[in-house]
Design a protein around this motif. Structure first.
Motif, PDB file in Angstrom:
ATOM      1  N   VAL A 124       0.826  -1.007  -0.139  1.00 19.79           N
ATOM      2  CA  VAL A 124       0.090   0.165  -0.120  1.00 19.79           C
ATOM      3  C   VAL A 124       1.056   1.352  -0.058  1.00 19.79           C
ATOM      4  CG1 VAL A 124      -1.640   1.332   1.233  1.00 19.79           C
ATOM      5  CG2 VAL A 124      -2.118  -1.021   1.346  1.00 19.79           C
ATOM      6  N   GLY A 125       0.456   2.300  -0.762  1.00 23.08           N
ATOM      7  CA  GLY A 125       1.399   3.311  -0.919  1.00 23.08           C
ATOM      8  C   GLY A 125       2.584   3.376  -1.723  1.00 23.08           C
ATOM      9  N   ALA A 126       2.684   2.410  -2.576  1.00 21.48           N
ATOM     10  CA  ALA A 126       4.116   2.065  -2.979  1.00 21.48           C
ATOM     11  C   ALA A 126       4.213   3.018  -4.376  1.00 21.48           C
ATOM     12  CB  ALA A 126       4.253   0.588  -3.518  1.00 21.48           C
ATOM     13  N   GLY A 127       3.173   3.620  -5.085  1.00 20.76           N
ATOM     14  CA  GLY A 127       3.097   4.270  -6.056  1.00 20.76           C
ATOM     15  C   GLY A 127       2.309   3.870  -7.348  1.00 20.76           C
ATOM     16  N   LYS A 128       1.827   2.685  -7.127  1.00 18.20           N
ATOM     17  CA  LYS A 128       1.212   1.805  -8.366  1.00 18.20           C
ATOM     18  C   LYS A 128       0.260   2.944  -8.845  1.00 18.20           C
ATOM     19  CE  LYS A 128      -0.382  -1.191  -5.493  1.00 18.20           C
ATOM     20  NZ  LYS A 128      -0.219  -0.692  -4.175  1.00 18.20           N
ATOM     21  N   SER A 129      -0.947   3.336  -8.366  1.00 17.57           N
ATOM     22  CA  SER A 129      -1.584   4.181  -9.108  1.00 17.57           C
ATOM     23  C   SER A 129      -1.149   5.310  -9.835  1.00 17.57           C
ATOM     24  CB  SER A 129      -2.720   4.646  -8.208  1.00 17.57           C
ATOM     25  OG  SER A 129      -3.653   3.486  -7.733  1.00 17.57           O
ATOM     26  N   SER A 130      -0.052   5.616  -8.996  1.00 15.04           N
ATOM     27  CA  SER A 130       0.585   7.144  -9.623  1.00 15.04           C
ATOM     28  C   SER A 130       1.353   6.648 -10.885  1.00 15.04           C
ATOM     29  CB  SER A 130       1.544   7.532  -8.519  1.00 15.04           C
ATOM     30  OG  SER A 130       1.224   8.096  -7.250  1.00 15.04           O
ATOM     31  N   THR A 175      -2.666  -3.890 -24.990  1.00 16.03           N
ATOM     32  CA  THR A 175      -1.737  -3.738 -24.246  1.00 16.03           C
ATOM     33  C   THR A 175      -2.485  -3.206 -23.112  1.00 16.03           C
ATOM     34  OG1 THR A 175       0.002  -2.695 -25.906  1.00 16.03           O
ATOM     35  CG2 THR A 175       0.410  -2.302 -23.621  1.00 16.03           C
ATOM     36  N   VAL A 176      -1.985  -4.118 -21.906  1.00 16.41           N
ATOM     37  CA  VAL A 176      -2.742  -3.959 -20.514  1.00 16.41           C
ATOM     38  C   VAL A 176      -1.764  -3.866 -19.574  1.00 16.41           C
ATOM     39  CG1 VAL A 176      -4.165  -5.111 -19.005  1.00 16.41           C
ATOM     40  CG2 VAL A 176      -4.638  -5.667 -21.504  1.00 16.41           C
ATOM     41  N   ILE A 177      -1.972  -2.700 -18.701  1.00 19.95           N
ATOM     42  CA  ILE A 177      -1.234  -2.518 -17.411  1.00 19.95           C
ATOM     43  C   ILE A 177      -1.989  -2.787 -16.383  1.00 19.95           C
ATOM     44  CG2 ILE A 177       0.463  -0.841 -16.306  1.00 19.95           C
ATOM     45  CD1 ILE A 177       1.045   0.328 -18.933  1.00 19.95           C
ATOM     46  N   LEU A 178      -1.902  -3.882 -15.472  1.00 21.00           N
ATOM     47  CA  LEU A 178      -2.849  -4.017 -14.492  1.00 21.00           C
ATOM     48  C   LEU A 178      -2.353  -3.815 -13.075  1.00 21.00           C
ATOM     49  CD1 LEU A 178      -5.476  -5.639 -13.487  1.00 21.00           C
ATOM     50  CD2 LEU A 178      -4.196  -7.743 -13.882  1.00 21.00           C
ATOM     51  N   VAL A 179      -2.862  -3.163 -12.394  1.00 20.83           N
ATOM     52  CA  VAL A 179      -2.553  -3.035 -10.990  1.00 20.83           C
ATOM     53  C   VAL A 179      -3.529  -3.960 -10.339  1.00 20.83           C
ATOM     54  CG1 VAL A 179      -2.510  -1.332  -8.886  1.00 20.83           C
ATOM     55  CG2 VAL A 179      -1.837  -0.398 -11.201  1.00 20.83           C
ATOM     56  N   THR A 180      -2.736  -4.662  -9.367  1.00 22.05           N
ATOM     57  CA  THR A 180      -3.541  -5.723  -8.562  1.00 22.05           C
ATOM     58  C   THR A 180      -2.568  -6.424  -7.394  1.00 22.05           C
ATOM     59  OG1 THR A 180      -4.629  -7.950  -9.003  1.00 22.05           O
ATOM     60  CG2 THR A 180      -2.532  -7.766  -9.891  1.00 22.05           C
ATOM     61  N   HIS A 181      -3.539  -6.546  -6.496  1.00 21.07           N
ATOM     62  CA  HIS A 181      -3.182  -7.206  -5.364  1.00 21.07           C
ATOM     63  C   HIS A 181      -3.206  -8.860  -5.261  1.00 21.07           C
ATOM     64  CE1 HIS A 181      -2.186  -3.802  -3.501  1.00 21.07           C
ATOM     65  NE2 HIS A 181      -3.385  -3.167  -3.657  1.00 21.07           N
ATOM     66  N   GLN A 182      -4.071  -9.240  -6.467  1.00 25.57           N
ATOM     67  CA  GLN A 182      -4.378 -10.750  -6.564  1.00 25.57           C
ATOM     68  C   GLN A 182      -2.936 -11.531  -7.227  1.00 25.57           C
ATOM     69  OE1 GLN A 182      -6.713  -8.451  -7.047  1.00 25.57           O
ATOM     70  NE2 GLN A 182      -8.593  -9.186  -5.761  1.00 25.57           N
ATOM     71  N   VAL A 183      -2.290 -11.980  -6.194  1.00 32.18           N
ATOM     72  CA  VAL A 183      -0.899 -12.610  -6.569  1.00 32.18           C
ATOM     73  C   VAL A 183      -1.482 -13.733  -7.731  1.00 32.18           C
ATOM     74  CG1 VAL A 183       1.025 -13.772  -5.848  1.00 32.18           C
ATOM     75  CG2 VAL A 183      -0.028 -11.886  -4.624  1.00 32.18           C
ATOM     76  N   GLU A 184      -2.499 -14.502  -7.347  1.00 32.24           N
ATOM     77  CA  GLU A 184      -2.826 -15.760  -8.287  1.00 32.24           C
ATOM     78  C   GLU A 184      -2.799 -15.283  -9.694  1.00 32.24           C
ATOM     79  OE1 GLU A 184      -6.689 -14.113  -6.559  1.00 32.24           O
ATOM     80  OE2 GLU A 184      -4.762 -14.533  -5.886  1.00 32.24           O
ATOM     81  N   PHE A 185      -2.705 -14.230 -10.040  1.00 34.03           N
ATOM     82  CA  PHE A 185      -3.143 -13.810 -11.547  1.00 34.03           C
ATOM     83  C   PHE A 185      -1.524 -13.487 -12.104  1.00 34.03           C
ATOM     84  CE2 PHE A 185      -7.349 -12.147 -10.284  1.00 34.03           C
ATOM     85  CZ  PHE A 185      -7.749 -13.541 -10.529  1.00 34.03           C
ATOM     86  N   LEU A 186      -0.466 -13.361 -11.410  1.00 28.53           N
ATOM     87  CA  LEU A 186       0.703 -12.920 -11.933  1.00 28.53           C
ATOM     88  C   LEU A 186       1.637 -13.536 -12.757  1.00 28.53           C
ATOM     89  CD1 LEU A 186       2.094 -10.962  -8.498  1.00 28.53           C
ATOM     90  CD2 LEU A 186       0.773 -10.040 -10.453  1.00 28.53           C
ATOM     91  N   SER A 187       1.104 -15.326 -12.812  1.00 28.15           N
ATOM     92  CA  SER A 187       2.045 -15.927 -13.315  1.00 28.15           C
ATOM     93  C   SER A 187       1.489 -15.896 -14.936  1.00 28.15           C
ATOM     94  CB  SER A 187       1.868 -17.582 -12.946  1.00 28.15           C
ATOM     95  OG  SER A 187       0.533 -17.732 -12.902  1.00 28.15           O
ATOM     96  N   GLU A 221       7.864  -0.067  -4.673  1.00 28.24           N
ATOM     97  CA  GLU A 221       8.059   0.253  -3.396  1.00 28.24           C
ATOM     98  C   GLU A 221       8.800   1.404  -3.266  1.00 28.24           C
ATOM     99  OE1 GLU A 221       9.419  -2.032   0.723  1.00 28.24           O
ATOM    100  OE2 GLU A 221       9.750  -2.868  -1.155  1.00 28.24           O
ATOM    101  N   GLY A 222       8.003   2.310  -2.577  1.00 34.16           N
ATOM    102  CA  GLY A 222       8.684   3.601  -2.166  1.00 34.16           C
ATOM    103  C   GLY A 222       8.740   4.483  -3.384  1.00 34.16           C
ATOM    104  N   GLY A 223       7.995   4.186  -3.997  1.00 37.29           N
ATOM    105  CA  GLY A 223       7.902   5.257  -5.400  1.00 37.29           C
ATOM    106  C   GLY A 223       8.994   4.796  -6.536  1.00 37.29           C
ATOM    107  N   LYS A 224       9.439   3.601  -6.316  1.00 35.86           N
ATOM    108  CA  LYS A 224      10.162   3.085  -7.262  1.00 35.86           C
ATOM    109  C   LYS A 224       9.895   1.612  -7.947  1.00 35.86           C
ATOM    110  CE  LYS A 224      14.523   5.506  -5.438  1.00 35.86           C
ATOM    111  NZ  LYS A 224      15.755   5.070  -4.946  1.00 35.86           N
TER     112      LYS A 224
END
Length: 1358
Positions: free
Chosen positions: A637-643, A776-788, A797-800
């Protein structure tokens, strides 16, 4: 009898003192009288139009014959006018003969005949003109034939007119033939003519003739329709092109841009005012001329009164001089009436254009406003700029022209005083100037009060908007009193400045009201001292009449100055807004796709939401994405994903580096943005309907089942901000919008957080991986199960971007990504063990009805839309605002009078004054009563005729203003989405339509008012002219000069008094509609009381936290179907209960019932033995804690958001922040707990907002805690930590967890499965896993999804 004798005497006087009925002179005079009667009716029809509904004729006959005859009539008129003027100047017949007047009257008749050849709009007019031409021509021909037979000669001056009369007779014959043909055409082509009429009504003012515009007759068709039946929005004609908001805005924008270029950035004050002046200066010249003519006409009236009194003082009777004075009076009043009406109408019309231009300019600026600008101007403030500041411009020009014309009227009246009383007027100037100088400090105080009032109003409206938008969370937390107090305190500040302003105004008003009395006394004293003028009737009544004309500026100037001060404040506020920071189009360089294989490229990018903060939000971003790649962005949370997505969109200010985007973008925001309208409108989003593509988009986003469950399908109306849709439905609608848009690049900001795990898997597979396969899709997600499944993963993390690579590469690298995967692995490892064997002992008894176990759970294909919300056929989920129809009688008046009696008193005062004035006039000349009574009856009829339409126009206007403001507020919330989809132009055009619709009602309401006032003035002026005429005819011995002065001084004020009374009555009747609308809102059903004194629970309640549901049934409306269908179960004290079910299965409804946001249709909810419906809402809700599905923050500070009621110390707040993982972030901010939170918490991520909500419940510590998707927008690692914190902190509490993530509820003591509003299963999770239950199927689906997507991969790397 005396009057008839006098009239015959006048006729004899014209014919050289001989009253011979058989003489040529007498017969010719009779013809002139008949012509004057026709002329009077002709001009009356032109001014008033036909009051009854009429059918407009086909295009007027404007051929060469009409032109030739008209020229001949004009030449004849010139002949007579020249002869009359020659006789008057040369006095050939002696001034005692009226031959000059006869010639002038005949000249007027002939010029009117010339006009009549081109003014034949209606059938009534054609009949009148034809009858006039025929009667005049036949009578004159008969007379001339008689003269020829009798004298065998004819005067040269009569030969040419006789020939023209014969031509008029020929024109009359043509008119008659045309009328016969027209009637035949009407019968055979009635349908076509109806269409032509409708077309004409759409652009009536454009096609109207000069005389129609002069008399406002062009609005007759609308008023006729409104008199027959109540008007609706469909009946309102569209606004003319020259009044359209787009044209007004383009003119303003051109002037604005040129001024901005010419001025330096340090001196940009008053740019809006200067731009408006530049655009509207020329069209206001005509208004200035009208105002000037009106001012001159008003100031001339006391001089005419002076002349009338002097005329009555003469020993010899000179009727022709009196008639000249009467003619001057008529001319003066006609000029005053017409010029004032068009000054009022044109100034408001020009003001409407200004208003439209500024409303559109503010909206357009909103579409361009940068993130920094949006932080400075909230949605509420922007709406305020439109609803208050820009809207005020509709009347500002009227007040501006009133101010200078009233000042001019004041000085000209002073000049009249000097001309009448000479040096005696000098002492009167002293109190007048004193009053003027005393008003200057009041004006400054008023300006300060107005500025402070507007600031306070802004703050209150912003807070009100925020509260209305967040009403659900306020009710859930029982913060009503707190926020009500906040509104009242802000209203108190606003009221303080408003009351100061209103208290200062009377001082200035009293000074000005007193000044006429003081000035008149001092003037009379000056006349006595200096002997500059005799204090006779002429002097006294002229001075009083002059002071009466000074009373208007004296009364109006303080208010006019106050309004202009408000306008200046509004100009400054709009000026500040329009000069604020705009989005830099150079932030992102958009490149056509061409043959490039790249979609997005960011090089050395540094971005910051606040340029003043040294540490950027995103640091050293280097990113290149190939066309067709699927990129996942994950991190805490707050890592800068939406940014990062905002950086691609160009929404976040770029400090350095470059951003290249290749082709079009579709964006799905983390917080759903849904427009008011239908589901179909929201998905199509302005694109044309393609049925095949539309169906595919709906199915790919799992919306087909939801849409089928709605009674109106995809035409179901969505309320404001999607209020009648669940969180999952809103998210899937905006996902379908993106899919249907068929863009090249898709930015998806955590779109699966609001849906259950199974639906998330369906959306990922069917939508992201299948429907968007080639995108082309850029997906911000917390669902780890889809990452593979994705091509590449970015770990932030931390804006980087700390890691970048494929799933396998990142697992090998370990570190941050490994932590996310481990957290997810731990969760599904628990699932795996549960899936293989049941564990644990029973910690609570399941009280479930046996028949519930037989319920079946839907398969994958039936995953969505479980609750049928079908209502009665034809009834939408949302309803339009209701409005009254027709005359509702005195009820609204009585309601209003019970609160405020002022307006009614003013109207009654005006009526009383009119009656008193007529009484005084009738005392001197009783004959005037005949005309006065007829005029009063006519005024009453016309007023009622006008009110039928005006009332409905105001009602319709009440429903057209709100959409303008709602649309602006809606746009403000979704401006990022609008810009991302490149839909700025579409929204701009839609807004133009809304503004034009609203402006049309303003325009027509003003036109209708001027239509009414012009006719009332005409009727009352007839009373004045009649009184003046009879005063001339009365013998000198019968009336004294004093009575003449008294009668005329009151008669001159009659029109103004009648207009004042009529305006007040009509305005009161029109704006009483506001009382109707407020009453409708007040009578909406209220929720139960906050506290029931007789049924207050003990202060220690609930001691345990046991919850019992007994046959609970819930429906949202009385006739709607049940949403929860007889649920019975018990939540044991201190247990953790997980509530699961598909999206829309009734989970949120259950929570709403627990907090009594909706009352049970039947059944009970008991908490520790007490029925929650028996106690007050505050007593209930204060004892419950909740983290809602949509995390809500309020504008203010971190402290006020965590502890709105101010109950906890800073130490307690810091401890709560530490537990909810926010301490590190907040302690790094300069202002710590006093750090700002912007509107709706926009400067914090959605995940952080959910953590703030967790912090609130950690402070509150109630026995019962509800988590409604509390961690949906949080990564798995943080979720695991928070679940541990909740278990520790609320170990003795009853915790109800509604979650889409199976791991979140798997360690609950009990699991409650909802399906279609029923309870098929309620037991321990281990027991449910042992049988073929719906819960076990849900876990199996989730487990299967996790294993196939990720578990096999990371298990090989551990």
């Amino acid at each position: 009898m005396a009057s008839m004798t006098t009239l015959l005497g006048v006729l004899a006087f014209i014919c050289e003192g001989k009253l011979d009925f058989g003489s040529f002179c007498f017969q010719r005079t009779i013809i002139d009288v008949i012509n004057l009667l026709f002329l009077f009716v002709f001009y009356l029809l032109l001014l008033g139009g036909s009051v009854k509904k009429h059918q407009s004729s086909v295009v007027n006959i404007r051929d060469w014959i009409s032109l030739v005859v008209s020229i001949c009539c004009a030449l004849t008129s010139i002949l007579y006018l020249g002869a009359g003027l020659w006789n008057l100047i040369a006095k050939n017949d002696g001034f005692n003969n009226l031959s000059w007047l006869v010639a002038l009257v005949r000249g007027l008749i002939w010029i009117s005949l010339a006009i009549s050849l081109f003014v034949q709009k209606s059938q009534w007019m054609r009949f009148l003109i034809t009858a006039w031409w025929v009667s005049f021509s036949l009578l004159v021909s008969a007379l001339h034939i008689e003269v020829l037979f009798g004298t065998h000669s004819i005067e040269i001056l009569d030969i040419f007119p006789w020939l023209v009369n014969i031509l008029l007779l020929f024109c009359a014959l043509r008119n008659f033939i045309h009328l016969v043909r027209k009637r035949a055409e009407d019968e055979s082509l009635s349908e076509l003519l109806l269409e032509e009429k409708e077309e004409k009504n759409q652009t009536e003012i454009c096609q109207a003739s000069f005389l129609s515009k002069l008399a406002f007759s062009w609005i007759n068709p609308l008023l006729s329709l409104g008199y027959v039946r109540p008007l609706a929005l469909e009946d309102i004609p569209s606004i003319t092109i020259e009044d359209e908001s787009n044209l007004a805005y383009q003119k303003f924008a051109n002037a604005w841009e040129s001024l901005v270029r010419e001025t330096s950035s340090s001196d940009r004050r008053n740019l809006v005012l200067r731009a408006i002046t530049k655009v509207y200066f020329k069209e206001n010249i005509i208004i200035v001329v009208c105002a000037l003519l009106r001012t001159i006409a008003v100031v001339a009236l006391p001089l005419l009164l002076y002349a009338f009194v002097n005329y009555s003082n003469q020993d010899e009777e000179n009727l022709q001089e009196g008639l000249v004075l009467l003619g001057c009076l008529i001319l003066s009043k006609v000029v005053e009436s017409l010029s004032q009406r068009h000054w009022y109408f044109d100034s408001r019309r020009s003001g409407m254009r200004m208003r439209s231009a500024l409303m559109v300019a503010v909206y357009q600026k909103q579409l361009k406003l940068s993130s920094l600008g949006r932080r400075r101007h909230s949605a509420g403030e922007i709406v305020n700029y439109i609803a208050v500041d820009a809207y005020r411009m509709g009347e500002c020009l009227w007040w501006f022209h009133s101010t200078w014309s009233l000042v001019l009227q004041l000085f000209m009246s002073i000049g009249v005083l000097f001309s009448v009383v000479g040096l005696g007027a000098i002492p009167g100037l002293v109190p007048l100037l004193t009053c003027g100088f005393l008003n200057m400090p009041f004006a400054k105080l008023l300006q300060k009060c107005q500025s402070e009032f507007m600031i306070a109003q802004d703050e209150r409206l912003r807070t009100t908007s925020e509260i209305l938008n967040s009403m659900k969370i306020i009710k859930l937390q029982s913060w009503e009193e707190k926020f009500k107090g906040l509104i009242e305190s802000q209203r108190g500040k606003e009221f303080k400045w408003l009351s100061k302003q209103q208290l200062f105004r009377p001082y200035g008003t009293v000074l000005y009201w007193m000044s006429p009395t003081i000035v008149s006394s001092v003037v009379f004293l000056g006349c006595a001292l200096f002997g500059s003028a005799p204090l006779n009737a002429g002097t006294i009544f002229t001075v009083l009449a002059t002071l009466r004309s000074m009373a208007e500026p004296v009364r109006m100037l303080p208010e006019a100055l106050s309004i202009l001060i408000q306008v200046k404040v509004s100009f400054d506020r709009i000026n500040t807004f329009l000069l604020d920071d705009e989005l830099n189009n150079n932030e992102v360089r958009k490149i056509p796709l061409q043959n490039s294989d790249r979609s997005v490229k960011i090089q050395a990018g540094n971005f910051s939401w606040d340029p003043e903060i040294t540490s950027p939000t995103l640091k050293s971003v280097d990113l290149e994405i190939k066309r067709g790649q699927k990129i996942a962005v994950c991190g805490p949370v707050g890592a800068g994903k939406s940014s990062l997505l905002y950086a691609v969109l160009g929404e976040i200010p770029k400090l350095s580096g470059s951003v290249h985007v290749f082709e079009s973008i579709a964006y799905v925001s983390q917080t759903s943005w849904i427009q008011s309208g239908t589901i179909r409108d929201n998905i199509l989003y302005g694109k044309p309907m393609d049925a095949d593509k539309y169906e595919k988009a709906i199915k790919a986003c799992a919306l087909d089942k939801d849409i089928n469950s709605f009674d109106h399908g995809d035409l179901t109306e969505i309320g404001q901000r999607g209020i009648n849709m669940s969180g999952g439905q809103k998210q899937r609608i905006q996902l379908a919008r993106a899919v249907y848009n068929d863009a090249d690049i898709y930015l998806l900001d955590d779109p699966f957080s609001a849906v259950d795990a199974h639906t998330a898997a369906v959306l990922f597979n069917d939508c992201v991986m299948t429907a968007l396969e080639k995108k082309t899709v850029i997906l911000v997600t917390h669902q780890v199960e889809f990452l593979s499944e994705v091509d590449r993963i970015l770990v932030m993390e931390g804006g980087k971007i700390t890691q970048s690579g494929s799933y396998e590469e990142l697992l090998k690298a370990g570190t941050a990504f490994q932590q996310l995967v481990n957290a997810h692995r731990d969760a599904i490892t628990v699932l795996g063990s549960l899936n293989s064997e049941g564990q644990g002992e029973s910690q609570g008894l399941a009280v479930v009805r046996p028949e519930m176990f037989n319920g079946s759970y839907p398969t994958k294909q039936n995953s969505e839309g479980e609750i049928s919300v079908k209502g009665p056929p034809g009834v939408q989920l949302t309803q339009d605002e209701e409005k009254e129809i027709g005359d509702v009688g005195w009820k609204p008046f009585l309601d209003y009078v019970s609160v405020s009696k002022g307006s009614l008193h003013l109207s009654l005062t005006g009526v009383t004054e009119v009656i008193a004035t007529i009484g005084i006039m009738a005392f001197i000349t009783w004959q005037v009563l005949i005309v006065a009574i007829l005029a009063m009856v006519a005024v009453n009829y016309i007023q009622g005729y006008y009110m039928s339409s005006a009332r409905e126009l105001i009602r319709v206007n009440g429903t057209t203003k709100a959409p303008v403001m709602n649309y602006a507020a809606e746009t403000s919330l979704g401006v990022v989405t609008i810009r991302a989809f490149n839909m700025v132009d579409r929204f701009f055009k839609n807004y133009l339509k809304l503004v034009d619709t609203d402006a049309t009602l303003f325009f027509l309401s003003n036109a209708a008012m001027e239509w009414l006032v012009l006719r009332i003035e005409t009727l009352q002026n007839l009373t004045l002219f009649t009184a003046a005429f009879f005063l001339l005819l009365l013998p000198k011995s019968q009336v004294t000069p004093g009575l003449v002065g008294l009668s005329l001084s009151y008669a001159l004020s009659l029109t103004g008094t009648q207009i004042f009374a009529s305006r007040w009555y009509c305005n009161l009747s029109n704006y009483i509609i506001s009382v109707e609308r407020i009453k409708q809102f007040m009578h909406l059903p209220a929720e139960p009381p906050a506290i029931i004194e007789d049924n207050r629970p003990p202060s220690s309640w609930p001691p345990k936290g046991r919850i019992e549901l007994q046959e609970l049934k819930i429906r949202y409306r009385p006739n709607a179907p049940l949403v929860l269908k007889g649920i019975s179960c018990t939540f044991r004290e201190g247990t953790r209960v997980g509530v699961v079910g598909r999206t829309g299965s009734g989970k949120t409804t259950l929570i709403s019932a627990l907090f009594r946001l909706v009352e049970p249709a039947s059944g009970k909810i008991l908490i520790d033995g007490l029925d929650i419906c028996s106690m007050g809402l505050k007593d209930l809700r204060m004892k419950l804690s909740i983290i809602p599905q949509e995390p809500t923050l309020f504008r203010g500070s971190i402290r006020t958001n965590l502890d709105p009621l101010g109950l906890y110390s800073d130490d307690e707040i810091w401890k709560a922040l530490e537990k909810c993982q926010l301490k590190t972030t907040i302690s790094g901010l300069p202002n710590k707990l006093d750090s700002s939170v912007s509107d709706e918490g926009e400067n914090w991520s959605v995940g952080q907002r959910q953590l703030f909500c967790l912090g609130r419940v950690l402070l509150k510590r109630n026995r019962i805690l509800v988590l409604d998707e509390a961690t949906a927008s949080i990564d798995s690692a943080t979720d695991a930590i928070l679940q541990r914190v909740i278990r520790q902190e609320f170990s003795n509490c009853t915790v109800i967890t509604v979650a889409h993530r199976v791991p979140t509820v798997i360690d609950s003591d009990m699991v409650m499965v909802l399906s279609y509003g029923k309870l098929p299963e309620y037991d321990e999770p281990s027991n449910l896993m042992e049988i073929n239950s719906s819960f076990s199927k849900l876990v199996a689906e989730y487990w299967s999804s996790c294993r196939s997507n990720s578990y096999q991969n990371f298990s090989s790397y551990q």
